[in-house]
Design a protein around this motif. Structure first.
Motif, PDB file in Angstrom:
ATOM      1  N   LYS A   1       4.920  31.394 -29.426  1.00 23.82           N
ATOM      2  CA  LYS A   1       5.961  32.589 -28.897  1.00 23.82           C
ATOM      3  C   LYS A   1       7.054  32.032 -28.828  1.00 23.82           C
ATOM      4  N   GLY A   2       7.519  33.445 -28.191  1.00 23.61           N
ATOM      5  CA  GLY A   2       8.879  33.567 -28.902  1.00 23.61           C
ATOM      6  C   GLY A   2       9.683  32.566 -27.405  1.00 23.61           C
ATOM      7  N   GLY A   3      11.001  32.626 -27.945  1.00 22.88           N
ATOM      8  CA  GLY A   3      11.658  31.542 -26.444  1.00 22.88           C
ATOM      9  C   GLY A   3      13.407  31.848 -26.962  1.00 22.88           C
ATOM     10  N   MET A   4      14.074  31.593 -26.334  1.00 20.94           N
ATOM     11  CA  MET A   4      15.516  31.065 -26.179  1.00 20.94           C
ATOM     12  C   MET A   4      16.161  30.522 -25.384  1.00 20.94           C
ATOM     13  N   GLU A   5      17.319  29.570 -26.482  1.00 20.78           N
ATOM     14  CA  GLU A   5      17.938  28.585 -25.666  1.00 20.78           C
ATOM     15  C   GLU A   5      18.842  29.303 -25.554  1.00 20.78           C
TER      16      GLU A   5
ATOM     17  N   ALA B   1      17.741  32.828 -29.930  1.00 19.04           N
ATOM     18  CA  ALA B   1      15.657  33.613 -29.846  1.00 19.04           C
ATOM     19  C   ALA B   1      15.295  32.392 -31.174  1.00 19.04           C
ATOM     20  N   GLY B   2      14.041  31.822 -30.832  1.00 21.46           N
ATOM     21  CA  GLY B   2      14.038  30.646 -31.854  1.00 21.46           C
ATOM     22  C   GLY B   2      11.617  31.018 -31.343  1.00 21.46           C
ATOM     23  N   TYR B   3      11.333  30.200 -31.228  1.00 15.31           N
ATOM     24  CA  TYR B   3       9.834  29.699 -31.406  1.00 15.31           C
ATOM     25  C   TYR B   3       8.979  29.016 -31.032  1.00 15.31           C
ATOM     26  N   VAL B   4       9.054  28.884 -29.448  1.00 18.35           N
ATOM     27  CA  VAL B   4       7.890  28.183 -29.391  1.00 18.35           C
ATOM     28  C   VAL B   4       6.276  27.738 -29.916  1.00 18.35           C
ATOM     29  N   VAL B   5       5.727  26.092 -30.599  1.00 19.78           N
ATOM     30  CA  VAL B   5       4.606  26.715 -31.053  1.00 19.78           C
ATOM     31  C   VAL B   5       3.665  25.408 -30.049  1.00 19.78           C
TER      32      VAL B   5
ATOM     33  N   LEU C   1      11.891  23.427 -28.963  1.00 22.29           N
ATOM     34  CA  LEU C   1      12.390  25.321 -29.844  1.00 22.29           C
ATOM     35  C   LEU C   1      12.703  24.745 -31.541  1.00 22.29           C
ATOM     36  N   ILE C   2      11.190  25.795 -32.125  1.00 26.43           N
ATOM     37  CA  ILE C   2      12.118  25.802 -33.252  1.00 26.43           C
ATOM     38  C   ILE C   2      12.866  27.111 -33.115  1.00 26.43           C
ATOM     39  N   LYS C   3      14.079  27.247 -34.267  1.00 23.62           N
ATOM     40  CA  LYS C   3      15.288  27.798 -34.527  1.00 23.62           C
ATOM     41  C   LYS C   3      15.134  28.293 -36.037  1.00 23.62           C
ATOM     42  N   ASP C   4      14.426  29.172 -36.431  1.00 26.53           N
ATOM     43  CA  ASP C   4      14.214  29.434 -38.717  1.00 26.53           C
ATOM     44  C   ASP C   4      13.070  29.310 -38.699  1.00 26.53           C
ATOM     45  N   LYS C   5      12.782  30.370 -39.476  1.00 29.49           N
ATOM     46  CA  LYS C   5      11.135  30.848 -40.132  1.00 29.49           C
ATOM     47  C   LYS C   5      11.069  29.859 -40.778  1.00 29.49           C
ATOM     48  N   ASP C   6      11.894  28.690 -41.639  1.00 30.97           N
ATOM     49  CA  ASP C   6      11.640  28.171 -42.965  1.00 30.97           C
ATOM     50  C   ASP C   6      10.702  26.999 -41.667  1.00 30.97           C
ATOM     51  N   THR C   7      11.722  26.751 -40.386  1.00 27.33           N
ATOM     52  CA  THR C   7      10.833  25.423 -40.165  1.00 27.33           C
ATOM     53  C   THR C   7       9.664  25.205 -39.558  1.00 27.33           C
ATOM     54  N   LEU C   8       9.418  27.084 -38.947  1.00 29.64           N
ATOM     55  CA  LEU C   8       8.352  27.215 -38.540  1.00 29.64           C
ATOM     56  C   LEU C   8       7.225  27.483 -39.424  1.00 29.64           C
ATOM     57  N   PHE C   9       7.278  27.650 -40.788  1.00 34.55           N
ATOM     58  CA  PHE C   9       6.235  28.042 -41.696  1.00 34.55           C
ATOM     59  C   PHE C   9       5.863  26.832 -42.243  1.00 34.55           C
ATOM     60  N   ARG C  10       7.061  25.783 -42.516  1.00 40.51           N
ATOM     61  CA  ARG C  10       7.056  24.411 -42.931  1.00 40.51           C
ATOM     62  C   ARG C  10       6.326  23.490 -42.353  1.00 40.51           C
ATOM     63  N   VAL C  11       6.131  23.873 -40.256  1.00 38.25           N
ATOM     64  CA  VAL C  11       5.050  23.451 -39.709  1.00 38.25           C
ATOM     65  C   VAL C  11       3.693  23.751 -39.902  1.00 38.25           C
ATOM     66  N   ALA C  12       3.631  25.040 -39.560  1.00 36.79           N
ATOM     67  CA  ALA C  12       2.691  25.996 -40.043  1.00 36.79           C
ATOM     68  C   ALA C  12       1.665  25.004 -41.282  1.00 36.79           C
ATOM     69  N   ASP C  13       2.866  25.224 -42.446  1.00 41.05           N
ATOM     70  CA  ASP C  13       2.236  24.916 -43.378  1.00 41.05           C
ATOM     71  C   ASP C  13       1.087  22.894 -43.266  1.00 41.05           C
TER      72      ASP C  13
ATOM     73  N   CYS D   1      13.250  30.744 -21.393  1.00 43.99           N
ATOM     74  CA  CYS D   1      11.779  32.814 -21.505  1.00 43.99           C
ATOM     75  C   CYS D   1      13.124  33.121 -21.534  1.00 43.99           C
ATOM     76  N   GLY D   2      14.288  33.287 -21.418  1.00 47.25           N
ATOM     77  CA  GLY D   2      16.059  34.470 -21.864  1.00 47.25           C
ATOM     78  C   GLY D   2      16.139  35.159 -20.953  1.00 47.25           C
ATOM     79  N   ARG D   3      14.998  35.753 -19.240  1.00 44.82           N
ATOM     80  CA  ARG D   3      15.050  36.296 -18.593  1.00 44.82           C
ATOM     81  C   ARG D   3      16.617  37.009 -17.776  1.00 44.82           C
ATOM     82  N   CYS D   4      17.234  35.099 -18.221  1.00 42.80           N
ATOM     83  CA  CYS D   4      18.668  35.615 -17.664  1.00 42.80           C
ATOM     84  C   CYS D   4      19.651  35.957 -18.331  1.00 42.80           C
ATOM     85  N   VAL D   5      19.536  36.013 -20.028  1.00 46.11           N
ATOM     86  CA  VAL D   5      19.918  36.449 -20.575  1.00 46.11           C
ATOM     87  C   VAL D   5      19.433  38.392 -21.030  1.00 46.11           C
ATOM     88  N   LYS D   6      18.746  38.480 -20.587  1.00 47.74           N
ATOM     89  CA  LYS D   6      18.699  39.859 -20.875  1.00 47.74           C
ATOM     90  C   LYS D   6      18.841  40.761 -19.416  1.00 47.74           C
ATOM     91  N   ALA D   7      19.038  39.590 -18.362  1.00 42.68           N
ATOM     92  CA  ALA D   7      19.184  40.258 -16.573  1.00 42.68           C
ATOM     93  C   ALA D   7      20.352  40.674 -16.233  1.00 42.68           C
TER      94      ALA D   7
END
Length: 298
Positions: free
Chosen positions: A155-159, A216-220, A239-251, A200-206
């Motif tokens: 899920k997309g997330g944002m710090e 932005a990052g990834y909530v797994v 919150l995972i902030k990079d794709k390398d870590t995301l795919f390492r966790v998926a692996d 959720c990042g709603r404050c940034v968008k608003a």
């Protein structure tokens, strides 16, 4: 004919037997719910020619062509492939990767969902496992893809953070935040309670003055199940902030399942049987980038 049909092989190739003898529903391959107009035209042509002139849209963004004669399977697959439509899979393996439209289309999106879904597809789709394994990717907190229903959900997330020097004290962010993480004092400015933030990042968008910014990052979520038994996938990690870590966790997750699951055992039950603490350690080590060899040496 029924006695000579290898049903397991057909299932591996995306064909599911119907109640009608000798008839199969053929599942075509999709990635993240996207298909080109040309692919859709090919599927329509095949459904008219070899099926009953319609398709079924599955609950996981798949397309199935019902009423395919078992004798026509090879020619149907060939015609589909000629039109750029590979067939899907069923059975004990990694299934279709689902995704919402993400930030490339949706105003609420925080991540490029299709890009992530496509990478999951390239790395894992069709991989043989003790049981089926499902990936789902959604762009934001709205969670259109219900990621917690999947074995591995993203899920997309944002710090976020606020710069009070840029803040004009308009209060838009306070009204936007649904979790009361933001308060406004007209004298001192914005106060932000990080412990209440759900990324959720709603404050940034608003914010109309760019006082809020975010990464932005990834909530797994892991171990979701939605069938005969229902379990909500759990988020074991920050919150995972990079794709390398995301795919390492998926692996790490899919390897854990492959190495520890009993035949016909879903991922959730493997985690429970082998011990959640053990699984948490495996996943957190992957998150931190700890190799197995390092564990043995250290």
């Amino acid at each position: 004919m029924a006695g000579t049909v290898d049903k397991a092989a057909l299932k591996a190739g995306g064909l599911m037997p119907q109640v009608q003898q000798g008839k199969y529903s053929l599942r075509v391959m999709t990635i993240g719910g996207n298909m080109t107009a040309e692919q859709i035209a090919t599927i329509s042509k095949v459904a008219q020619k070899y099926g009953h002139g319609y398709v079924h849209m599955t609950s996981r963004q798949g397309i199935e062509i019902p009423f395919i004669d078992v004798e026509d399977v090879d020619v149907v697959k060939a015609e589909l492939l000629e039109g750029g439509v590979p067939t899907g899979v069923c059975g004990p393996r990694v299934r279709t990767v689902t995704a919402c439209q993400g930030k490339e289309v949706c105003p609420n999106g925080l991540i490029n969902t299709y890009e992530i879904a496509e990478e999951f597809h390239k790395r894992y789709f069709g991989r043989e496992l003790p049981h089926k394994f499902k990936f789902g990717v959604t762009g934001c907190r709205a969670n259109c893809l219900k990621t917690e229903e999947n074995d591995f959900g993203v899920k997309g997330g944002m710090e976020v953070k606020v710069d009070n020097e840029k803040c004009k004290k308009c209060g838009v962010c306070v009204k936007t935040c649904r979790w009361n993480a933001i308060t406004l004092d007209k004298a001192t400015g914005i106060s932000f309670d990080q412990s209440k933030c759900v990324n959720c990042g709603r404050c940034v968008k608003a914010c109309p003055f760019d006082a809020w910014s975010g990464e932005a990052g990834y909530v797994v979520s892991l171990g979701g199940l939605f069938g005969n038994e229902i379990y909500k996938g759990e988020s074991f990690l920050p919150l995972i902030k990079d794709k390398d870590t995301l795919f390492r966790v998926a692996d790490a997750a899919i390897t854990f399942f492959a190495e520890n699951a009993k035949p016909s055992e879903r991922f959730r039950f493997t985690i429970q049987r082998t011990g959640e603490e053990n699984f948490r350690k495996v996943i957190f080590d992957a998150y931190k980038g700890v190799e197995k060899s390092e564990e043995k040496n250290g």
